[in-house]
Design a protein around this motif. Structure first.
Motif, PDB file in Angstrom:
ATOM      1  N   PRO A 254       0.844  -1.194   0.000  1.00 28.34           N
ATOM      2  CA  PRO A 254       0.000   0.000   0.000  1.00 28.34           C
ATOM      3  C   PRO A 254       0.882   1.247   0.000  1.00 28.34           C
ATOM      4  CG  PRO A 254      -0.751  -1.575   1.643  1.00 28.34           C
ATOM      5  CD  PRO A 254       0.575  -2.070   1.150  1.00 28.34           C
ATOM      6  N   GLN A 255       0.376   2.330  -0.586  1.00 29.76           N
ATOM      7  CA  GLN A 255       1.174   3.538  -0.737  1.00 29.76           C
ATOM      8  C   GLN A 255       0.348   4.782  -0.421  1.00 29.76           C
ATOM      9  OE1 GLN A 255       3.139   3.178  -4.703  1.00 29.76           O
ATOM     10  NE2 GLN A 255       2.825   0.992  -4.399  1.00 29.76           N
ATOM     11  N   SER A 256       1.053   5.820  -0.009  1.00 29.73           N
ATOM     12  CA  SER A 256       0.398   7.092   0.285  1.00 29.73           C
ATOM     13  C   SER A 256       1.430   8.201   0.171  1.00 29.73           C
ATOM     14  CB  SER A 256      -0.208   7.083   1.698  1.00 29.73           C
ATOM     15  OG  SER A 256       0.821   6.956   2.681  1.00 29.73           O
ATOM     16  N   ALA A 257       0.989   9.429   0.289  1.00 32.80           N
ATOM     17  CA  ALA A 257       1.922  10.547   0.311  1.00 32.80           C
ATOM     18  C   ALA A 257       2.783  10.456   1.569  1.00 32.80           C
ATOM     19  CB  ALA A 257       1.156  11.866   0.286  1.00 32.80           C
ATOM     20  N   PRO A 258       3.989  11.029   1.560  1.00 34.20           N
ATOM     21  CA  PRO A 258       4.838  10.997   2.757  1.00 34.20           C
ATOM     22  C   PRO A 258       4.112  11.554   3.983  1.00 34.20           C
ATOM     23  CG  PRO A 258       6.078  11.805   0.873  1.00 34.20           C
ATOM     24  CD  PRO A 258       4.644  11.717   0.432  1.00 34.20           C
ATOM     25  N   ASP A 259       4.409  10.991   5.132  1.00 40.34           N
ATOM     26  CA  ASP A 259       3.722  11.400   6.362  1.00 40.34           C
ATOM     27  C   ASP A 259       3.868  12.891   6.633  1.00 40.34           C
ATOM     28  OD1 ASP A 259       2.723   8.876   6.920  1.00 40.34           O
ATOM     29  OD2 ASP A 259       4.438   8.304   8.161  1.00 40.34           O
ATOM     30  N   TRP A 260       5.067  13.436   6.379  1.00 37.38           N
ATOM     31  CA  TRP A 260       5.255  14.864   6.657  1.00 37.38           C
ATOM     32  C   TRP A 260       4.340  15.715   5.786  1.00 37.38           C
ATOM     33  CZ3 TRP A 260       6.454  18.011   2.679  1.00 37.38           C
ATOM     34  CH2 TRP A 260       7.101  17.462   1.566  1.00 37.38           C
ATOM     35  N   LEU A 261       4.087  15.260   4.550  1.00 43.94           N
ATOM     36  CA  LEU A 261       3.219  16.013   3.649  1.00 43.94           C
ATOM     37  C   LEU A 261       1.763  15.953   4.106  1.00 43.94           C
ATOM     38  CD1 LEU A 261       2.777  17.644   1.084  1.00 43.94           C
ATOM     39  CD2 LEU A 261       2.811  15.513  -0.224  1.00 43.94           C
ATOM     40  N   LYS A 262       1.365  14.799   4.631  1.00 46.03           N
ATOM     41  CA  LYS A 262      -0.003  14.647   5.134  1.00 46.03           C
ATOM     42  C   LYS A 262      -0.306  15.664   6.228  1.00 46.03           C
ATOM     43  CE  LYS A 262       0.079   9.620   4.441  1.00 46.03           C
ATOM     44  NZ  LYS A 262       0.091   8.306   5.111  1.00 46.03           N
ATOM     45  N   ASN A 263       0.722  16.029   6.988  1.00 47.57           N
ATOM     46  CA  ASN A 263       0.529  16.923   8.129  1.00 47.57           C
ATOM     47  C   ASN A 263       0.611  18.402   7.777  1.00 47.57           C
ATOM     48  OD1 ASN A 263       0.240  14.736   9.940  1.00 47.57           O
ATOM     49  ND2 ASN A 263       2.467  14.537  10.118  1.00 47.57           N
ATOM     50  N   THR A 264       0.791  18.710   6.493  1.00 43.86           N
ATOM     51  CA  THR A 264       0.805  20.113   6.080  1.00 43.86           C
ATOM     52  C   THR A 264      -0.611  20.560   5.709  1.00 43.86           C
ATOM     53  OG1 THR A 264       1.152  19.700   3.716  1.00 43.86           O
ATOM     54  CG2 THR A 264       3.115  19.728   5.124  1.00 43.86           C
ATOM     55  N   ASP A 265      -0.726  21.795   5.277  1.00 48.26           N
ATOM     56  CA  ASP A 265      -2.032  22.336   4.878  1.00 48.26           C
ATOM     57  C   ASP A 265      -2.311  22.122   3.388  1.00 48.26           C
ATOM     58  OD1 ASP A 265      -4.447  23.736   5.500  1.00 48.26           O
ATOM     59  OD2 ASP A 265      -3.636  25.516   4.504  1.00 48.26           O
ATOM     60  N   LEU A 266      -1.459  21.384   2.702  1.00 50.00           N
ATOM     61  CA  LEU A 266      -1.611  21.252   1.257  1.00 50.00           C
ATOM     62  C   LEU A 266      -2.620  20.195   0.813  1.00 50.00           C
ATOM     63  CD1 LEU A 266       2.026  21.768  -0.072  1.00 50.00           C
ATOM     64  CD2 LEU A 266       0.200  23.443   0.297  1.00 50.00           C
ATOM     65  N   PRO A 267      -2.778  19.076   1.530  1.00 46.50           N
ATOM     66  CA  PRO A 267      -3.817  18.120   1.107  1.00 46.50           C
ATOM     67  C   PRO A 267      -5.214  18.680   1.336  1.00 46.50           C
ATOM     68  CG  PRO A 267      -2.149  17.047   2.484  1.00 46.50           C
ATOM     69  CD  PRO A 267      -1.942  18.524   2.605  1.00 46.50           C
ATOM     70  N   ALA A 268      -6.166  18.153   0.594  1.00 46.06           N
ATOM     71  CA  ALA A 268      -7.555  18.541   0.804  1.00 46.06           C
ATOM     72  C   ALA A 268      -8.031  18.004   2.148  1.00 46.06           C
ATOM     73  CB  ALA A 268      -8.431  18.000  -0.323  1.00 46.06           C
ATOM     74  N   SER A 269      -8.963  18.687   2.753  1.00 47.57           N
ATOM     75  CA  SER A 269      -9.517  18.251   4.031  1.00 47.57           C
ATOM     76  C   SER A 269     -10.144  16.862   3.885  1.00 47.57           C
ATOM     77  CB  SER A 269     -10.575  19.244   4.517  1.00 47.57           C
ATOM     78  OG  SER A 269     -11.175  18.805   5.711  1.00 47.57           O
ATOM     79  N   GLY A 270      -9.753  15.956   4.775  1.00 43.78           N
ATOM     80  CA  GLY A 270     -10.321  14.610   4.741  1.00 43.78           C
ATOM     81  C   GLY A 270      -9.608  13.642   3.827  1.00 43.78           C
ATOM     82  N   LEU A 294       2.797  17.747  -9.048  1.00 45.32           N
ATOM     83  CA  LEU A 294       2.645  16.778 -10.129  1.00 45.32           C
ATOM     84  C   LEU A 294       3.237  15.459  -9.685  1.00 45.32           C
ATOM     85  CD1 LEU A 294       5.319  17.373 -12.935  1.00 45.32           C
ATOM     86  CD2 LEU A 294       5.544  18.174 -10.593  1.00 45.32           C
ATOM     87  N   GLY A 295       2.996  14.431 -10.484  1.00 42.64           N
ATOM     88  CA  GLY A 295       3.537  13.125 -10.150  1.00 42.64           C
ATOM     89  C   GLY A 295       2.704  12.401  -9.122  1.00 42.64           C
ATOM     90  N   ASP A 296       3.329  11.465  -8.439  1.00 40.55           N
ATOM     91  CA  ASP A 296       2.598  10.542  -7.574  1.00 40.55           C
ATOM     92  C   ASP A 296       1.970  11.201  -6.356  1.00 40.55           C
ATOM     93  OD1 ASP A 296       3.366   8.578  -9.337  1.00 40.55           O
ATOM     94  OD2 ASP A 296       5.023   7.846  -8.114  1.00 40.55           O
ATOM     95  N   ALA A 297       2.551  12.297  -5.856  1.00 34.65           N
ATOM     96  CA  ALA A 297       2.023  12.935  -4.646  1.00 34.65           C
ATOM     97  C   ALA A 297       0.922  13.941  -4.937  1.00 34.65           C
ATOM     98  CB  ALA A 297       3.149  13.621  -3.866  1.00 34.65           C
ATOM     99  N   ALA A 298       0.644  14.192  -6.206  1.00 37.62           N
ATOM    100  CA  ALA A 298      -0.391  15.164  -6.566  1.00 37.62           C
ATOM    101  C   ALA A 298      -1.772  14.529  -6.499  1.00 37.62           C
ATOM    102  CB  ALA A 298      -0.141  15.706  -7.970  1.00 37.62           C
ATOM    103  N   GLY A 299      -2.744  15.294  -6.047  1.00 39.64           N
ATOM    104  CA  GLY A 299      -4.115  14.802  -5.937  1.00 39.64           C
ATOM    105  C   GLY A 299      -4.855  14.875  -7.257  1.00 39.64           C
ATOM    106  N   THR A 300      -4.308  14.239  -8.271  1.00 39.62           N
ATOM    107  CA  THR A 300      -4.946  14.190  -9.590  1.00 39.62           C
ATOM    108  C   THR A 300      -5.773  12.918  -9.711  1.00 39.62           C
ATOM    109  OG1 THR A 300      -2.878  13.247 -10.441  1.00 39.62           O
ATOM    110  CG2 THR A 300      -3.217  15.607 -10.734  1.00 39.62           C
ATOM    111  N   THR A 301      -6.557  12.827 -10.765  1.00 43.17           N
ATOM    112  CA  THR A 301      -7.494  11.708 -10.903  1.00 43.17           C
ATOM    113  C   THR A 301      -6.957  10.585 -11.774  1.00 43.17           C
ATOM    114  OG1 THR A 301      -8.518  12.906 -12.752  1.00 43.17           O
ATOM    115  CG2 THR A 301      -9.508  13.177 -10.573  1.00 43.17           C
ATOM    116  N   ASN A 302      -5.778  10.762 -12.335  1.00 47.87           N
ATOM    117  CA  ASN A 302      -5.230   9.772 -13.256  1.00 47.87           C
ATOM    118  C   ASN A 302      -4.599   8.592 -12.524  1.00 47.87           C
ATOM    119  OD1 ASN A 302      -3.140  12.037 -12.692  1.00 47.87           O
ATOM    120  ND2 ASN A 302      -1.911  10.251 -13.191  1.00 47.87           N
ATOM    121  N   SER A 303      -4.357   7.517 -13.269  1.00 46.37           N
ATOM    122  CA  SER A 303      -3.559   6.408 -12.767  1.00 46.37           C
ATOM    123  C   SER A 303      -2.099   6.858 -12.751  1.00 46.37           C
ATOM    124  CB  SER A 303      -3.734   5.188 -13.677  1.00 46.37           C
ATOM    125  OG  SER A 303      -2.934   4.119 -13.246  1.00 46.37           O
ATOM    126  N   LYS A 304      -1.413   6.649 -11.648  1.00 48.72           N
ATOM    127  CA  LYS A 304      -0.066   7.192 -11.474  1.00 48.72           C
ATOM    128  C   LYS A 304       0.954   6.350 -12.249  1.00 48.72           C
ATOM    129  CE  LYS A 304      -1.346   8.985  -6.944  1.00 48.72           C
ATOM    130  NZ  LYS A 304      -1.463  10.387  -7.374  1.00 48.72           N
TER     131      LYS A 304
END
Length: 396
Positions: A254-270, A294-304
């Motif tokens: 399983p994969q996700s954005a880096p933990d430090w990035l999750k804790n910033t204000d940049l991801p969408a709420s929720g 852009l790339g894998d950490a971006a909240g885009t709708t495409n397959s990465k």
């Protein structure tokens, strides 16, 4: 006193390097890339390494060798982003401010998301081509297996080139058939989706190859737990959970954005995945106009995938250059992605599609979802050279 840059890029992988190179080719000065790693990998080759069809030396370069000329390399890790202050906080304690920020640190591999998975990867029967140290181990397991059960799993949720879970399965079966032992190995491919891929022509070609190898496809199924000592996995499917033994286990974690990035204000709420909230077409942040992703950490709708990223780099570079000149974004990313499927150690095909899994072939007159030798040559030999000599130079 901290540093300041006109364009600051977080991440020195494919996204960060190819974008920085393209910006310099557009005469944008004062670009810096933050990247702590000293080594740069071309990860698509890992599948071939795991199948004994490539060497790790072909997939690795010193990070210094791929850094674009004229771009400053900040050899540190990011711990926080303060978009309200136009600042990035570094692990070494420093701060870097920016006029524009591009966030592309890639994804983290969540080995601990599945109980027992990390232990299985450290054990003698588990591996993953998603780790540079484990990919050669995959080949050791494949070539030494002569009978038993091999389980290949693909994770739910966003993942970089999730189809790589299938690539190694087909190439392993091809090797076992060549060695005359395939009939003694039960091969299970576990996917979280209702079909092998999600496009009728692609599914048909994959299912044809699975039937040829005698593979079992388990759809709408995920890896729930692993017991490395007993060499068993728990699979969760439509009928509930069941335990399956294994002699070889290959997992895409399983994969996700880096933990430090999750804790910033940049991801969408929720957004539990922690992906940067951007307009999926312009790649500009929805709330901070001088932040891009852009790339894998971006909240885009495409397959990465790397193919998706190549399109995104061109769009973001045009829009960022325009923004630096006071213009509104004009370029649009259309959700394109591509997944190469290696069906043997000498044949492959490319699935090209958009974010709704509608066909987006580069050559509409050619049926791409068909096993061919030349497409394998493209994936194995041509694309790595394109990557090192064109993509990372901002030329493709």
């Amino acid at each position: 006193m901290g540093q300041h840059h006109r364009v600051l890029v977080i991440g020195g992988g494919n996204a960060g390097i190819s974008l920085a190179a393209r910006l310099t080719r557009k005469n944008i000065g004062d670009v810096a890339v933050i990247e702590p790693r000293e080594t740069h990998y071309f990860q698509p080759l890992f599948s071939h390494i795991g199948a004994g069809a490539a060497e790790m030396a072909e997939a690795v370069r010193p990070q210094a060798d791929v850094m674009p000329r004229g771009v400053e390399w900040i050899r540190d890790a990011v711990t926080d982003i303060l978009p309200g202050e136009n600042a990035v906080v570094l692990a070494g304690g420093g701060r870097v401010t920016y006029d524009h920020l591009v966030v592309c640190p890639g994804l983290q591999l969540d080995w601990d998301a599945v109980p027992g998975l990390a232990e299985a990867m450290a054990g003698p029967h588990g591996s993953s081509n998603y780790d540079a140290e484990l990919a050669p181990k995959t080949w050791d397991l494949v070539r030494n297996l002569r009978s038993g059960t091999a389980v290949f799993t693909q994770p739910p949720g966003p993942a970089k080139c999730a189809g790589a879970a299938q690539k190694i399965a087909y190439m392993a079966c091809d090797y076992w058939r060549e060695q005359g032992v395939l009939q003694d190995i039960a091969v299970a491919l576990v996917v979280p989706t209702p079909t092998a891929f999600g496009m009728p022509d692609v599914d048909a070609e994959l299912e044809r190859k699975m039937a040829e190898y005698g593979m079992t496809l388990l759809t709408s199924t995920t890896l729930a737990a692993v017991d490395a000592d007993d060499r068993t996995v728990v699979l969760a499917g439509p009928a509930g959970e069941r335990e399956v033994p294994y002699d070889l286990l290959h997992v895409v974690p399983p994969q996700s954005a880096p933990d430090w990035l999750k804790n910033t204000d940049l991801p969408a709420s929720g957004d539990e995945g922690g992906f940067v909230e951007v307009d999926p077409e312009t790649l500009r942040h929805r709330r901070y106009p001088n932040v891009w992703s852009l790339g894998d950490a971006a909240g885009t709708t495409n397959s990465k995938s790397g193919g998706a990223l190549r399109k995104q780099v061109k769009v973001l570079a045009k829009n960022l250059v325009g923004a630096l000149r006071g213009q509104a974004p004009q370029a649009r990313y259309d959700g394109y992605s591509v997944c190469p499927f290696t069906l043997s150690r000498g044949t492959a095909f490319f699935a090209e599609f958009d974010d709704a899994y509608r066909p987006r072939p580069s050559y509409p007159w050619l049926k791409m979802a068909k096993e061919r030798r030349w497409q394998w040559v493209m994936d194995r030999h041509v694309l790595p050279q394109v990557y090192w000599h064109l993509i990372l130079k901002g030329r493709a």
